[in-house]
Design an enzyme around this catalytic site. Structure first.
Site, PDB file in Angstrom:
ATOM      1  CG  LEU A 139     -29.041  51.425  29.237  1.00 16.96           C
ATOM      2  CD1 LEU A 139     -27.686  50.938  28.767  1.00 16.96           C
ATOM      3  CD2 LEU A 139     -29.718  50.390  30.106  1.00 16.96           C
ATOM      4  N   GLY A 140     -29.269  55.693  30.921  1.00 18.35           N
ATOM      5  CA  GLY A 140     -28.792  56.721  31.827  1.00 18.35           C
ATOM      6  C   GLY A 140     -28.238  57.895  31.062  1.00 18.35           C
TER       7      GLY A 140
ATOM      8  CG  HIS B 161     -20.902  54.920  29.873  1.00 13.83           C
ATOM      9  ND1 HIS B 161     -20.321  54.447  28.722  1.00 13.83           N
ATOM     10  CD2 HIS B 161     -21.633  56.007  29.498  1.00 13.83           C
ATOM     11  CE1 HIS B 161     -20.669  55.216  27.697  1.00 13.83           C
ATOM     12  NE2 HIS B 161     -21.474  56.178  28.143  1.00 13.83           N
ATOM     13  CD  GLU B 162     -24.509  57.655  31.481  1.00  7.82           C
ATOM     14  OE1 GLU B 162     -24.130  58.815  31.213  1.00  7.82           O
ATOM     15  OE2 GLU B 162     -24.949  56.891  30.615  1.00  7.82           O
TER      16      GLU B 162
ATOM     17  CG  HIS C 164     -20.473  60.564  29.708  1.00  5.21           C
ATOM     18  ND1 HIS C 164     -19.644  60.695  28.618  1.00  5.21           N
ATOM     19  CD2 HIS C 164     -21.415  59.645  29.355  1.00  5.21           C
ATOM     20  CE1 HIS C 164     -20.056  59.874  27.653  1.00  5.21           C
ATOM     21  NE2 HIS C 164     -21.130  59.212  28.079  1.00  5.21           N
TER      22      HIS C 164
ATOM     23  CD1 TRP D  14     -18.428  57.046  18.219  1.00  2.97           C
ATOM     24  CD2 TRP D  14     -18.443  55.898  20.141  1.00  2.97           C
ATOM     25  NE1 TRP D  14     -19.672  57.194  18.805  1.00  2.97           N
ATOM     26  CE2 TRP D  14     -19.697  56.498  19.979  1.00  2.97           C
ATOM     27  CE3 TRP D  14     -18.218  55.109  21.279  1.00  2.97           C
ATOM     28  CZ2 TRP D  14     -20.733  56.344  20.918  1.00  2.97           C
ATOM     29  CZ3 TRP D  14     -19.242  54.962  22.204  1.00  2.97           C
ATOM     30  CH2 TRP D  14     -20.478  55.575  22.015  1.00  2.97           C
TER      31      TRP D  14
HETATM   32  N1  ARG Z   1     -24.993  54.758  26.614  1.00  2.00           N
HETATM   33  C1  ARG Z   1     -25.351  55.311  27.839  1.00  2.00           C
HETATM   34  C2  ARG Z   1     -24.873  56.776  27.746  1.00  2.00           C
HETATM   35  O1  ARG Z   1     -24.049  57.165  26.999  1.00  2.00           O
HETATM   36  C3  ARG Z   1     -24.823  54.358  28.802  1.00  2.00           C
HETATM   37  C4  ARG Z   1     -24.222  53.135  28.248  1.00  2.00           C
HETATM   38  C5  ARG Z   1     -24.002  52.189  29.302  1.00  2.00           C
HETATM   39  N2  ARG Z   1     -23.523  50.925  28.811  1.00  2.00           N
HETATM   40  C6  ARG Z   1     -23.553  49.846  29.560  1.00  2.00           C
HETATM   41  N3  ARG Z   1     -23.083  48.709  29.137  1.00  2.00           N
HETATM   42  N4  ARG Z   1     -24.082  49.873  30.758  1.00  2.00           N
HETATM   43  O2  ARG Z   1     -25.336  57.674  28.342  1.00  2.00           O
HETATM   44 ZN    ZN Z   2     -22.297  57.761  27.172  1.00  2.00          ZN
END
Ligand code: ARG
Ligand code: ZN
Ligand code: CA
Length: 326
Positions: free
Chosen positions: A196-197, A235-236, A239, A247
């Site tokens: 997703l990214g 989310h990104e 980061h 977690w």
């Molecule tokens: N899991 C991805 C990452 O850590 C993004 C997760 C996004 N989750 C969402 N529900 N859009 O890089």
């Molecule tokens: Zn992530």
């Protein structure tokens, strides 16, 4: 002491690697069936791991950021803010496309900027869904705002990209970031393997700095459910501002944030309210946190501790201070 602990945590991240998921998500199912890939979500962590292996100086830089952050959190040093106490980040959107669908519209880009602003200001409509037990630790306004600076559209011959940053360079079929020390570069493109990214954490090379988002998960889209509410970018960017997965990328791991509960591991879908971790003290998990792996509709908060950690990156001496010039 601190230094030893910090080094240990970098190595712990290296050693644990990505959490594997048995859940077979169905977006991009042709990829999912082609190979027994690790969970789509792990991309940022995987990229960090390969960067740590390729660049022997990166762990040291990240270690220094970790010490700086711990000191900021402990001493509550003043962040460097623009007028009004707001950090306003110019955003460059790099649309790297082969098909018309990948060449997302200006309107779709606008929805993504709007979601980022709502989520980081806690003005998102679903903030009302934060359970009572977490009301006391919600972030409220992070004072981080995003303003579209420019959109660059780049046609590519690449059918899809991996996490090796091809979209970030002309030689890889993409485009280099624009002013990456003062502007947040977002790339939207097609990504293989159901990713997703992914984001680059503070401390990485500026030539690859920024966030990559799958075109169908960029903004509020009519396709791509359950990742069509713009939360992949939230989310990104978390980061990118130094937040770890809630977690801690390990069973009952440490996300370096004091007010987020221990989580057994990543949560997916839309978990029932009040589900508890199996970690020490069996705390109720904050599954609606943006740094978990739940569906876009089921994540709607940062914690106060996460806000402090993100703001630490902008402080004088912090790794994102160049974005917070007055
Ligand atoms: N899991 C991805 C990452 O850590 C993004 C997760 C996004 N989750 C969402 N529900 N859009 O890089
Ligand atoms: Zn992530
Ligand atoms: Ca925590």
């Amino acid at each position: 002491m601190k230094k030893i602990f910090g080094l240990f945590s970098i190595f712990a991240i290296l050693a644990t690697g990505c959490t594997k998921s048995s859940i077979n998500e169905d977006v991009n199912s042709e990829d999912a069936s082609a190979s027994p890939v690790t969970h789509r979500g792990c991309a940022s962590q995987e990229v960090l791991e390969s960067q740590l292996k390729a660049d022997p100086t990166l762990a040291g830089r990240m270690e220094a950021i970790e010490s700086f952050t711990a000191n900021y959190v402990a001493n509550n040093a003043a962040a460097r803010l623009i007028a009004g106490g707001i950090i306003e980040i110019p955003v460059v959107v790099n649309v790297v496309y082969k098909t018309a669908a990948q060449n997302i519209s200006d309107a779709q880009i606008a929805t993504q900027i709007a979601v980022l602003n709502a989520d980081f200001a806690a003005t998102n409509a679903d903030v009302a869904s934060i359970p009572t037990i977490f009301q006391g630790v919600k972030a409220g306004n992070t004072n981080i705002r995003f303003v579209l600076n420019q959109t660059r559209r780049v046609a590519t011959t690449k059918t899809s990209f991996t996490t090796n940053d091809g979209m970030k360079k002309a030689s890889g079929g993409g485009v280099a970031p624009l002013s990456p020390t003062t502007k947040l570069n977002l790339w939207t493109c097609n990504l293989s393997n159901g990713i997703l990214g992914y984001a680059q954490f503070p401390g990485g090379a500026s030539t690859t700095d920024g966030v990559v988002i799958l075109f169908s998960a960029f903004g509020v889209t009519t396709a791509g459910a359950p990742y069509n509410k713009g939360r992949t970018a939230t989310h990104e960017v978390g980061h990118w501002l130094n937040l770890r997965h809630i977690w801690g990328d390990a069973t009952c791991g440490n996300d370096q944030v004091g007010d987020t509960p221990l989580h057994t591991g990543a949560n997916y879908g839309c978990p029932a309210a009040g589900i508890k971790s199996s970690c020490t003290g069996t705390p109720v998990m904050m599954t609606m946190n943006y740094m978990d792996y739940t569906d876009d509709l089921c994540m709607y908060m940062f914690s106060a501790g996460q806000k402090t950690r993100m703001n630490a990156t902008f402080a004088i001496g912090g790794p994102r201070n160049s974005f917070a010039q007055p």
